[in-house]
Design an enzyme around this catalytic site. Structure first.
Site, PDB file in Angstrom:
ATOM      1  N   LEU A  20       0.814  -1.210   0.000  1.00 11.92           N
ATOM      2  CA  LEU A  20       0.000   0.000   0.000  1.00 11.92           C
ATOM      3  C   LEU A  20       0.852   1.266   0.000  1.00 11.92           C
ATOM      4  O   LEU A  20       0.598   2.198  -0.769  1.00 11.92           O
ATOM      5  CB  LEU A  20      -0.929  -0.003   1.219  1.00 11.92           C
ATOM      6  CG  LEU A  20      -2.116  -0.956   1.151  1.00 11.92           C
ATOM      7  CD1 LEU A  20      -2.707  -1.168   2.544  1.00 11.92           C
ATOM      8  CD2 LEU A  20      -3.183  -0.429   0.204  1.00 11.92           C
ATOM      9  N   ASN A 101       1.665   4.618   7.275  1.00 20.68           N
ATOM     10  CA  ASN A 101       1.194   3.350   6.737  1.00 20.68           C
ATOM     11  C   ASN A 101       1.994   2.168   7.258  1.00 20.68           C
ATOM     12  O   ASN A 101       1.567   1.019   7.109  1.00 20.68           O
ATOM     13  CB  ASN A 101       1.276   3.410   5.203  1.00 20.68           C
ATOM     14  CG  ASN A 101       1.141   2.064   4.544  1.00 20.68           C
ATOM     15  OD1 ASN A 101       0.047   1.521   4.448  1.00 20.68           O
ATOM     16  ND2 ASN A 101       2.264   1.491   4.089  1.00 20.68           N
ATOM     17  N   SER A 153      -7.859  -0.109  10.497  1.00 23.89           N
ATOM     18  CA  SER A 153      -8.177  -1.401   9.888  1.00 23.89           C
ATOM     19  C   SER A 153      -9.559  -1.830  10.342  1.00 23.89           C
ATOM     20  O   SER A 153     -10.045  -1.402  11.397  1.00 23.89           O
ATOM     21  CB  SER A 153      -7.140  -2.441  10.323  1.00 23.89           C
ATOM     22  OG  SER A 153      -7.575  -3.762  10.049  1.00 23.89           O
ATOM     23  N   TYR A 166      -2.646  -5.965  17.120  1.00 20.70           N
ATOM     24  CA  TYR A 166      -2.998  -5.204  15.918  1.00 20.70           C
ATOM     25  C   TYR A 166      -4.305  -4.438  16.131  1.00 20.70           C
ATOM     26  O   TYR A 166      -4.415  -3.251  15.794  1.00 20.70           O
ATOM     27  CB  TYR A 166      -3.133  -6.189  14.755  1.00 20.70           C
ATOM     28  CG  TYR A 166      -3.313  -5.583  13.395  1.00 20.70           C
ATOM     29  CD1 TYR A 166      -2.220  -5.132  12.658  1.00 20.70           C
ATOM     30  CD2 TYR A 166      -4.571  -5.484  12.816  1.00 20.70           C
ATOM     31  CE1 TYR A 166      -2.383  -4.601  11.389  1.00 20.70           C
ATOM     32  CE2 TYR A 166      -4.747  -4.951  11.548  1.00 20.70           C
ATOM     33  CZ  TYR A 166      -3.650  -4.514  10.838  1.00 20.70           C
ATOM     34  OH  TYR A 166      -3.828  -3.983   9.585  1.00 20.70           O
ATOM     35  N   LYS A 170      -4.771  -0.372  15.991  1.00 18.37           N
ATOM     36  CA  LYS A 170      -5.574   0.260  14.955  1.00 18.37           C
ATOM     37  C   LYS A 170      -6.766   1.022  15.534  1.00 18.37           C
ATOM     38  O   LYS A 170      -7.215   2.015  14.952  1.00 18.37           O
ATOM     39  CB  LYS A 170      -6.044  -0.786  13.946  1.00 18.37           C
ATOM     40  CG  LYS A 170      -4.913  -1.372  13.108  1.00 18.37           C
ATOM     41  CD  LYS A 170      -4.080  -0.287  12.443  1.00 18.37           C
ATOM     42  CE  LYS A 170      -3.149  -0.830  11.377  1.00 18.37           C
ATOM     43  NZ  LYS A 170      -2.298   0.238  10.799  1.00 18.37           N
ATOM     44  N   ALA A 198      -6.211  -4.687   1.110  1.00 17.95           N
ATOM     45  CA  ALA A 198      -5.547  -4.974  -0.156  1.00 17.95           C
ATOM     46  C   ALA A 198      -4.741  -6.257   0.001  1.00 17.95           C
ATOM     47  O   ALA A 198      -4.377  -6.640   1.117  1.00 17.95           O
ATOM     48  CB  ALA A 198      -4.634  -3.825  -0.565  1.00 17.95           C
TER      49      ALA A 198
END
Length: 318
Positions: A20, A101, A153, A166, A170, A198
């Site tokens: 990304l 990112n 996310s 994670y 996020k 993605a």
């Protein structure tokens, strides 16, 4: 229709060596931005760095006529965050756009996840976001302009198994972005969150044969819009997955007011409490005060006013 461009703008993109971040860097460079391609070139777990990863993206951009420099500092430390921002100022004299990112993944259920793996992921995703924001915000404020795009996310909104580290990171990024939006509002600084999906190396090992097109290039335009000077959104979340771009938002049900509650009364009225009809979708820049003000108003409307004992009009800090 004129093309939205980034001429004379300087962008820092973390985790821009692959996936990304690489797509974001190439898109902004194609449209005129000078780009700091930040990536230590680490593995998905965040180890085994490779300086050549960021350098390769820079070569790709410059070969196409764009302008870019590589920075291999890690977002995981305050020193790394400062070095990334300083790279933009030293090479290009300014910083207009920050896209955080960078990411890593370390799996483990709640009964197995090690503290080391928890901290390693929080260091990159959440503390990393703060490290670069903390360094970039004063630069942008002094210039009276900035566009910040942080990465959350669906795992941060809805959770997922075996990635507590994670999910926590996020979710925290959303709160950080809201603070940047609030504190930057009087200085021309906006902050928004991209929630991308993605197929990148983080999907290695998954059976994606039945998936639609989920290339990073399908996400990049949404990030480009949030990073552009024409974008007036701030404190918002955009979802980008498989060609779909949507807004995600936090809402509250109107709920139920009572001057006092018992456990049994909560149980009796839980359906009405949870009823989403006429939900409150509060404006990002005033949501904190609106949440308190509307809640106090419900109490005031339902409570007889005696003397000066009316509901206070200035909500306390929470």
């Amino acid at each position: 229709m004129s093309s939205l461009r980034f001429d004379d703008r300087v962008a820092v993109i973390t985790g821009a060596g692959r996936g990304l971040g690489r797509a974001y860097a190439i898109l902004l460079a194609e449209r005129g931005a000078s780009v700091v391609v930040n990536d230590p070139g680490a593995s998905v777990r965040g180890d085994s760095p490779d300086d050549g990863v960021a350098a390769e993206v820079v070569r790709e951009i410059t070969a196409a006529g764009g302008t870019a420099v590589a920075c291999t500092a890690s977002v995981a430390t305050p020193e790394g965050g400062r070095a990334i921002v300083e790279s933009a100022v030293e090479h290009f004299g300014r910083l207009d756009i920050l896209v955080h990112n960078a990411g890593n993944v370390r799996y483990g259920s709640l009964t197995e996840l090690s503290y080391e793996d928890f901290e390693a992921v929080v260091d990159v995703h959440l503390r990393g976001a703060f490290h670069v924001v903390r360094a970039a915000f004063p630069v942008m404020r002094a210039a009276g302009y900035g566009r910040v795009v942080l990465t959350s996310s669906i795992g941060g909104i809805y959770g997922n198994k075996s990635v507590a580290n994670y999910a926590v990171s996020k979710a925290g990024v959303i709160g950080l972005s809201n603070v940047v939006a609030l504190e930057g509002a009087d200085a021309g600084i906006t902050s928004n969150v991209i929630i991308p999906s993605a197929l990148t190396r983080m999907a290695d090992g998954l059976d994606t044969s039945a998936y639609p097109d989920m290339s990073p290039e399908l996400v990049a335009p949404a990030v480009g819009y949030l990073a552009h000077e024409s974008c007036s959104l701030t404190g918002e979340l955009l979802v980008a997955i498989a060609g779909r771009v949507a807004r995600a938002y936090i809402a509250e049900t109107p709920g139920v007011y009572r001057p006092s509650w018992t456990v049994d009364e909560v149980a009796d009225q839980i359906d009405e409490i949870r009823d989403t009809h006429d939900s409150w979708i509060l404006p990002p820049l005033s949501a904190h005060a609106d949440h308190i003000g509307r809640s106090f108003a419900m109490a005031a409307e339902s409570t007889p006013k005696v003397g000066t004992a009316s509901a206070r009009t200035t909500p306390p800090p929470t």
